[in-house]
Scaffold this active site. Sequence first.
Site, mmCIF file in Angstrom:
data_model
loop_
_atom_site.group_PDB
_atom_site.id
_atom_site.type_symbol
_atom_site.label_atom_id
_atom_site.label_comp_id
_atom_site.label_asym_id
_atom_site.label_seq_id
_atom_site.Cartn_x
_atom_site.Cartn_y
_atom_site.Cartn_z
ATOM 1 N N GLU A 47 49.632 -77.952 22.986
ATOM 2 C CA GLU A 47 48.191 -78.004 22.746
ATOM 3 C C GLU A 47 47.907 -79.220 21.895
ATOM 4 O O GLU A 47 48.683 -79.577 21.008
ATOM 5 C CB GLU A 47 47.700 -76.742 22.030
ATOM 6 C CG GLU A 47 46.204 -76.796 21.709
ATOM 7 C CD GLU A 47 45.648 -75.493 21.159
ATOM 8 O OE1 GLU A 47 44.417 -75.351 21.115
ATOM 9 O OE2 GLU A 47 46.443 -74.628 20.766
ATOM 10 N N CYS A 241 43.407 -72.951 22.134
ATOM 11 C CA CYS A 241 41.967 -72.824 21.910
ATOM 12 C C CYS A 241 41.160 -73.992 22.453
ATOM 13 O O CYS A 241 39.954 -73.850 22.678
ATOM 14 C CB CYS A 241 41.691 -72.648 20.419
ATOM 15 S SG CYS A 241 42.297 -71.073 19.755
ATOM 16 N N ASN A 372 42.355 -68.094 27.637
ATOM 17 C CA ASN A 372 43.321 -68.185 26.544
ATOM 18 C C ASN A 372 42.864 -67.307 25.391
ATOM 19 O O ASN A 372 41.775 -67.520 24.860
ATOM 20 C CB ASN A 372 43.446 -69.618 26.040
ATOM 21 C CG ASN A 372 44.213 -69.680 24.715
ATOM 22 O OD1 ASN A 372 45.422 -69.539 24.695
ATOM 23 N ND2 ASN A 372 43.499 -69.855 23.605
ATOM 24 N N GLU A 373 43.671 -66.330 25.039
ATOM 25 C CA GLU A 373 43.418 -65.515 23.855
ATOM 26 C C GLU A 373 42.010 -64.915 23.849
ATOM 27 O O GLU A 373 41.424 -64.695 22.787
ATOM 28 C CB GLU A 373 43.642 -66.353 22.588
ATOM 29 C CG GLU A 373 44.412 -65.604 21.512
ATOM 30 C CD GLU A 373 44.843 -66.499 20.355
ATOM 31 O OE1 GLU A 373 46.032 -66.509 20.049
ATOM 32 O OE2 GLU A 373 43.983 -67.172 19.774
#
Length: 656
Positions: A47, A241, A372-373
């Site tokens: 990331e 994120c 994502n998440e």
Amino acid sequence: MKIKQSIPLIFAVTLTSLSTMAQTVFKVQPNQIKTEIQPTMWGVFFEDINMGADGGIYAELIKNRSFEFYKPLMGWTLEGKKVEGEMLVLNRGEANSSNPRFLRVLVNKEPKSMVNEGFRGMGIKAGLRYDFSFLYRQAKPGIKLQLELLNEKNEVIGKGEIIPTSVGDTWHKQEVSFNATATANKGKFRVTFSGEGTIDVDMISLFPSDTWKGRKGGLRADMVQLLADLKPGFVRFPGGCIVEGHDLSTRYQWKKTIGPVEGRELIVNRWNTEFAHRLTPDYYQTFGLGFYEYFQLAEDIGAQALPILNCGMACQFNTAEVVPLDQLEPYIQDALDLIEFANGDVNTAWGKVRAQMGHPKPFNLKVLGVGNENWGPQYIERLKLFTKAIKTKYPEIKLVNSGGTDPDGERFDYLNTELRKMNADIIDEHYYRKPEWFLQNAARYDNYPRNASKIFAGEYAAQTDKVVSVNNRNNLKGAISEAAFLTGLERNADVVIMASYAPLFAHIEGWQWTPDLIWVDNLQAYGTPNYFVQKLYSTNRGTHVVGLTSKNAKAAVGENGIYASTVIDKQSNELIIKVVNASDKEQKVTFDIDNAKGIQTQAKLTSLTSNSLDDVNSIDKPKQVFPKESTLAVKKKQIVHQLAPNSLSVIRVKLN
């Protein structure tokens, strides 16, 4: 359903009070195959956080090369007497929405100079060639560019020049190369315009020539090499994120990251101002490292690509924006188009784009992440629409679904229940917890369903202080706790099919989050103790889990601080034993190898430990915590090993 976790009765945290340790004896049964280990078992997750891409693995040295930052001249310093109107930033707006700004330079008799500071300085190496390029437009010739590399004292340590020759209303690219004469960790770059006339400039770029595989405009070779040395089964990208964005306008859009770099639309990095303790107003994403380069990187290092796409939701910790369900189609189409970009024939629309970028052969994408998440009913209802569309057109693609932000609690329970009702292919579980949690949860997957949704341990790292603490460190304590936990993942390889530490990279002067697997400055990169734990697992993966028993059923999951797993590699015909001593006492362990004919009399031992749980690696001491190799005798099908305190040992022995 809520999955019950099996927790060891005795944890390593209680061991310091024990003055003596009984010998632990294991029976290893290499002919008792428990389950196959997937080639994807141990991978990496990239990331763009901690200056991981721009200023990190993407080798561009110029910051704000196209003047698109919020402050158009951020990173640049204009030298000498400033005359109004002689250097202007112009904005083309909709005429070139992906790269609207450029710099207009008016030169009379006095030269005009500007200096770029780089990303926390520029790493410059003596004797190395540097490749300069820029876009320009001019009505007539008359201007020369003097190029200079500077050290920390503003002394020139490399220079070249370039004379733009093309004229007209269109933009032209011109390049020149020159060598550095000295080394600087925090160098700078000066460009001086001399002569007479007016010139428009854009995409001012400087790359070292020693990029990975020597690709112009490529990646930092030392950072890629550290990834290649891990021999990862997959590369998860681009996040994290940043997939979600602070809001939907700053979400990651893969289609804007491919094609010519001058046409890739820069956006602010969502970690720019996320943490008050690490404000980074100059953190942007140029996407010089884009989806094509991610696929190429995975291919280079022999790993599967695992892209993660936005599911119509922004970060729920920030704005929690969502796209209405009746407007989700463009997001779903992006996913379908990505699969075509990766796998499509050159005659397909997106397969043709890939081929035009230089890769006619498909990338053979097998797995794709949706979200994502993310969590809650809003995620599940969007996920269902994605799943239906993707599975209808590409039933062979396995989908990774978000298990949320935590390994337990209300969010986790809800998602786990709903995803299993959907027969989800793979559930992505994340755990950022203290070292003790990892020791206590080595048996987490022992009681998971064996023939249902598989698990991806997509983000994990021991937090030696607390989550999002500036005091978290990549020390031996965290690394050993992770090593203990990984024995449980490996033992349950029929449930857990992928795992990756997070985050991957961090610049020592540009990080927002710690701990991290690999740390860099402008010239060097080093692996942490956690990195070497990952490497010992990934390079000793094996092909099948085999039997490991003892008189005490809990002996391999924390009894007396010992954690163990055993695999075989059918390709090399070796037995591989991984054993962790998470106590502060030296301990003796014996492995009785059952039904092994022709076992060799010597085993290879690799051990990772250090003098203190607080020991870390650094730029100055990159190998303070480093694996050491030796041998162990094998007598009467027995391997006896004296485990050092706080250690990971990997034992390899040839079988018949």
